[in-house]
Design an enzyme around this catalytic site. Sequence first.
Site, short mmCIF file in Angstrom:
data_model
loop_
_atom_site.label_atom_id
_atom_site.label_comp_id
_atom_site.label_asym_id
_atom_site.label_seq_id
_atom_site.Cartn_x
_atom_site.Cartn_y
_atom_site.Cartn_z
N ASP A 1 14.85 -12.26 29.16
CA ASP A 1 15.02 -13.50 28.12
C ASP A 1 15.24 -14.64 28.85
O ASP A 1 14.87 -15.76 28.71
CB ASP A 1 16.17 -13.17 27.14
CG ASP A 1 15.97 -11.98 26.13
OD1 ASP A 1 16.54 -11.57 25.33
OD2 ASP A 1 14.67 -11.29 26.43
N SER B 1 -4.71 -8.58 -6.16
CA SER B 1 -3.44 -7.71 -6.39
C SER B 1 -4.20 -6.21 -6.27
O SER B 1 -5.57 -6.20 -6.45
CB SER B 1 -2.62 -7.77 -7.65
OG SER B 1 -3.50 -7.72 -8.53
N LEU B 2 -3.41 -5.28 -6.26
CA LEU B 2 -4.08 -3.76 -5.98
C LEU B 2 -3.88 -2.98 -7.26
O LEU B 2 -2.86 -3.21 -7.98
CB LEU B 2 -3.36 -3.04 -4.84
CG LEU B 2 -3.84 -3.60 -3.44
CD1 LEU B 2 -2.72 -2.90 -2.46
CD2 LEU B 2 -5.37 -3.40 -2.96
N GLU C 1 -3.13 2.90 5.07
CA GLU C 1 -2.15 2.06 5.46
C GLU C 1 -0.88 2.12 4.86
O GLU C 1 -0.90 2.11 3.77
CB GLU C 1 -2.72 0.42 5.65
CG GLU C 1 -4.10 0.30 6.61
CD GLU C 1 -4.62 -1.04 6.30
OE1 GLU C 1 -5.76 -1.27 5.49
OE2 GLU C 1 -4.09 -2.08 6.85
N LYS D 1 1.95 0.42 2.89
CA LYS D 1 2.15 -0.76 1.71
C LYS D 1 3.52 -1.23 2.06
O LYS D 1 4.56 -0.77 1.48
CB LYS D 1 2.12 -0.16 0.53
CG LYS D 1 2.10 -1.51 -0.71
CD LYS D 1 1.48 -1.04 -1.85
CE LYS D 1 1.37 -2.32 -2.94
NZ LYS D 1 2.55 -3.25 -3.11
N ARG E 1 1.17 -16.16 -2.19
CA ARG E 1 0.11 -15.51 -2.90
C ARG E 1 0.08 -16.61 -4.16
O ARG E 1 -1.02 -16.88 -4.52
CB ARG E 1 0.12 -14.37 -3.19
CG ARG E 1 -0.88 -13.59 -4.02
CD ARG E 1 -0.40 -12.20 -4.35
NE ARG E 1 -1.37 -11.53 -5.40
CZ ARG E 1 -1.38 -11.77 -6.53
NH1 ARG E 1 -0.36 -12.59 -7.30
NH2 ARG E 1 -2.28 -11.31 -7.50
N GLU F 1 1.61 -9.32 5.16
CA GLU F 1 2.84 -9.10 4.30
C GLU F 1 4.11 -9.59 5.26
O GLU F 1 4.10 -9.02 6.23
CB GLU F 1 3.04 -7.69 3.95
CG GLU F 1 4.11 -7.53 2.70
CD GLU F 1 3.42 -7.69 1.16
OE1 GLU F 1 1.86 -8.10 1.33
OE2 GLU F 1 3.84 -7.59 0.22
N LYS G 1 -8.19 2.30 1.47
CA LYS G 1 -9.21 0.95 1.38
C LYS G 1 -10.62 1.82 1.94
O LYS G 1 -10.58 2.49 2.84
CB LYS G 1 -9.11 -0.10 2.33
CG LYS G 1 -7.88 -1.00 1.79
CD LYS G 1 -7.88 -1.84 3.10
CE LYS G 1 -6.60 -2.66 2.83
NZ LYS G 1 -6.32 -3.51 3.95
N LYS H 1 1.60 4.49 -5.08
CA LYS H 1 2.81 4.25 -5.04
C LYS H 1 3.85 5.27 -5.05
O LYS H 1 3.63 6.41 -5.64
CB LYS H 1 3.30 3.49 -6.38
CG LYS H 1 2.52 2.46 -6.71
CD LYS H 1 2.73 1.05 -5.99
CE LYS H 1 4.15 0.27 -6.79
NZ LYS H 1 4.16 -1.05 -6.25
N1 LIG Z 1 -2.19 -7.06 -2.75
C1 LIG Z 1 -2.82 -6.51 -1.67
O1 LIG Z 1 -4.01 -6.49 -1.63
C2 LIG Z 1 -2.09 -5.86 -0.54
C3 LIG Z 1 -0.88 -5.72 -0.29
C4 LIG Z 1 -0.43 -4.77 0.83
C5 LIG Z 1 0.88 -4.65 1.21
N2 LIG Z 1 2.03 -5.07 0.55
N3 LIG Z 1 1.07 -3.79 2.23
C6 LIG Z 1 0.09 -3.47 3.24
C7 LIG Z 1 -1.47 -3.84 2.64
C8 LIG Z 1 -2.39 -3.33 3.49
N4 LIG Z 1 -2.18 -2.75 4.78
O2 LIG Z 1 -3.69 -3.75 3.10
C9 LIG Z 1 -1.54 -4.62 1.57
S1 LIG Z 1 -2.96 -5.11 0.75
#
Ligand SMILES: NC(=O)c1cc2c(N)ncc(C(N)=O)c2s1
Length: 317
Positions: free
Chosen positions: A34, A83-84, A112, A114, A135, A169, A285, A309
């Site tokens: 550092d 959104s998803l 991945e 979330k 967003r 994120e 995805k 979720k």
């Molecule tokens: N609202 C969205 O499209 C997403 C929301 C999130 C989230 N909170 N964390 C990871 C991903 C990701 N790895 O794609 C996504 S994609």
Amino acid sequence: MDKRTAENRVKELHKLLNQYNYEYHVLDNPSVPDAEYDRLMRELIELEEKYPELKTPDSPSQRVGGAVLDAFRKVAHRVPMLSLANAFNEQDLRDFDRRVRQAVGDVEYVVELKIDGLAVSLRYENGLFVQGSTRGDGTTGEDITENLKTIRSIPLRLKKNLSMEVRGEAFMPKASFEKLNEERIAKGEVPFANPRNAAAGSLRQLDPKIAAKRNLDIFVYNIAELGDTGVSSHSEALDLLDELGFKTNRERRKCKNIDEVIELLDQLLEKRSQLPYDIDGVVIKVDSLRQQEALGATAKSPRWAIAYKFPAEEVVT
Ligand SMILES: NC(=O)c1cc2c(N)ncc(C(N)=O)c2s1
């Protein structure tokens, strides 16, 4: 030192400081102590004071720069931030998979984590970070560029001079959240309910110096707008984001089918409590960008992705 030499030295210091910052905050693997980083930063600041015309907005010395704003400007997203759709159990996932395969045939998936934070958009022009926004309602967000510049894992300059927009994120690591709440309680202030609220509250500060103290971080997870780079899958896009100097989440897996996705879920749920950041599930995805394109999106969310979720984490009081 004459101006010409100063100009060359400033360019060299930008390169060194950006590289060391990348190693420390993105790779978590610094190659210099550092003290060396601090010495180079002091040298850069001295040269910028001596030759103010050499102080540029992308300088590593300008991460905590911005004046206190009285409001955030609005930003129209060129590509809407969707959104998803949510899946809560295995049947929901199999229904999603059936709909996808009915439309485009067999697919491979990327799974991945979330991240439980705040979705943000980062725009780069010729490699330079020029604007960052929340967003908002998906179409219009708030310009929080100065606050996002304080997140050390966001590169101020890409490793290639590309113009692009990426999504990620922003989040507050669990340890930073605990420490911040201890400080707030000690000062008689109301503690934040969870890291997500703490990250949102920090990024909505009008004074970037406050955001800079909140130890925020980011995982970048999507390329929203990019010229032709020849990537044909989401997993390749994530590898390109790594090459450009972004911090992506390493806990990603490619799956040949939905059975492999479902097998993975319990392992990832197991990992949840040991992660240094909050997650509220996983994102699944379709990997092929051509198939994503063919599937398209509804007004609210893409048809080629779904969020699975996890049950709300029991809070250990
Ligand atoms: N609202 C969205 O499209 C997403 C929301 C999130 C989230 N909170 N964390 C990871 C991903 C990701 N790895 O794609 C996504 S994609």
